[in-house]
Design an enzyme around this catalytic site. Structure first.
Site, PDB file in Angstrom:
ATOM      1  CE  LYS A 164      15.098  -4.618  46.110  1.00 58.47           C
ATOM      2  NZ  LYS A 164      13.962  -4.359  46.965  1.00 58.47           N
ATOM      3  CD  GLU A 171      17.118  -2.192  52.686  1.00 61.44           C
ATOM      4  OE1 GLU A 171      15.994  -1.874  53.114  1.00 61.44           O
ATOM      5  OE2 GLU A 171      17.376  -2.299  51.477  1.00 61.44           O
TER       6      GLU A 171
END
Length: 294
Positions: A164, A171
């Protein structure tokens, strides 16, 4: 199955609803009594039949540590704790060892989906032993998006949060690229409708993505992002990604530059950071700062 869920904020509250819609029982605890199903962690544990699964969805660091410390004393051998917050992966190994002293299993789960997860599902990246992951599998199945993708048992304890973390680093870089392109388009006289240029990219182009869709949403709300201040916080995962890259001698020039660009946003009103701030608000409900606040 039955699940205890600790932390019913923007993410946790919606996750409780999605799990319940799948037919499972969720007992939720939050410090805010208006959203909590029980008055304490002890009451939450008492309401669950063993072997129990308790999912922790609180801020990383001290809040997560104190919750796990309390659960260690309340739970019994054979129970499983899931950390679904944004904890650093190095904390997972520590928490797993602490809980193992009492025979309690531990699973770390990186969760992506933001404010859209209730309807669309949450992407889940999981770390832990096979038997512990299997105990939680019905909940993972309830939370993940429909279809074949959106869930992975990434490896050992820590693998979920590490995955993550890397996801969030990517991102950062993707948002930075959209933001830089948007600022350049806004800077030239020849392009008279930047918003429609972004909209045109949503079909048939190699850079189409959900983030691009969210950028168009933000521009529909505020065409030139005039209402926003060019400030974007970093929540930790970007820094951890860069630190891990240094530790493993892996070059991450784009992700590192995007992190440093956020630091620059704190020095003055950055046009690029208006887009970053708008995107973070669109997908995660993260707070934005308006010009009127400064």
């Amino acid at each position: 199955m039955e699940l205890g869920l600790v932390g019913l904020g923007k993410m946790g509250g919606n996750m409780r609803e999605r799990i319940r819609r799948a037919g499972h029982t969720v007992v939720g605890y939050d410090r805010d009594p208006k959203v909590s199903d029980v008055a304490s962690l002890a009451e939450l544990v008492d309401k669950l039949e063993g072997p129990r699964v308790v999912w922790v969805m609180v801020p990383a660091g001290a809040p997560t540590q104190s919750t796990i410390d309390e659960l260690k004393d309340l739970l019994a051998e054979g129970d499983v704790v899931v950390d679904g917050g944004n904890s650093r992966w190095t904390d997972d190994e520590k928490h797993a060892a602490e809980l193992a002293e009492r025979g309690i299993g531990f699973v770390d789960c990186g969760v992506s989906g933001g404010v859209w997860g209730l309807e669309n599902g949450y992407a889940l990246m999981v770390g832990g032993a096979d038997e512990h992951v299997a105990r939680v599998q019905p909940v993972f199945d309830a939370l993940k998006p429909e279809g074949d993708f959106g869930y992975v048992h990434a490896g050992k304890v820590g693998a979920g949060h590490f995955s993550k973390m890397v996801h969030n680093g990517i991102e950062y870089a993707m948002m930075q690229a959209y933001a830089e392109g948007w600022e350049l388009l806004e800077a030239v006289d020849s392009v008279t409708d930047v918003r429609e240029v972004f909209r045109s990219w949503q079909e048939g182009t190699v850079i189409r993505s959900w983030l691009l869709d969210l950028a168009v949403n933000a521009l529909d709300d505020d065409e030139h992002l005039d209402k926003l201040r060019g400030f974007a916080a970093d929540s930790g995962e970007g820094r951890w990604t860069v630190e891990a890259a240094i530790d493993n001698a892996v070059p991450l020039p784009a992700i590192t530059a995007s992190l440093f660009a956020r630091f620059s946003s704190r020095q003055d009103d950055s046009p690029q950071m208006k887009m970053i701030a708008a995107l973070r608000n669109q997908f995660g409900g993260h707070a934005v700062e308006s010009r009127s606040e400064h």
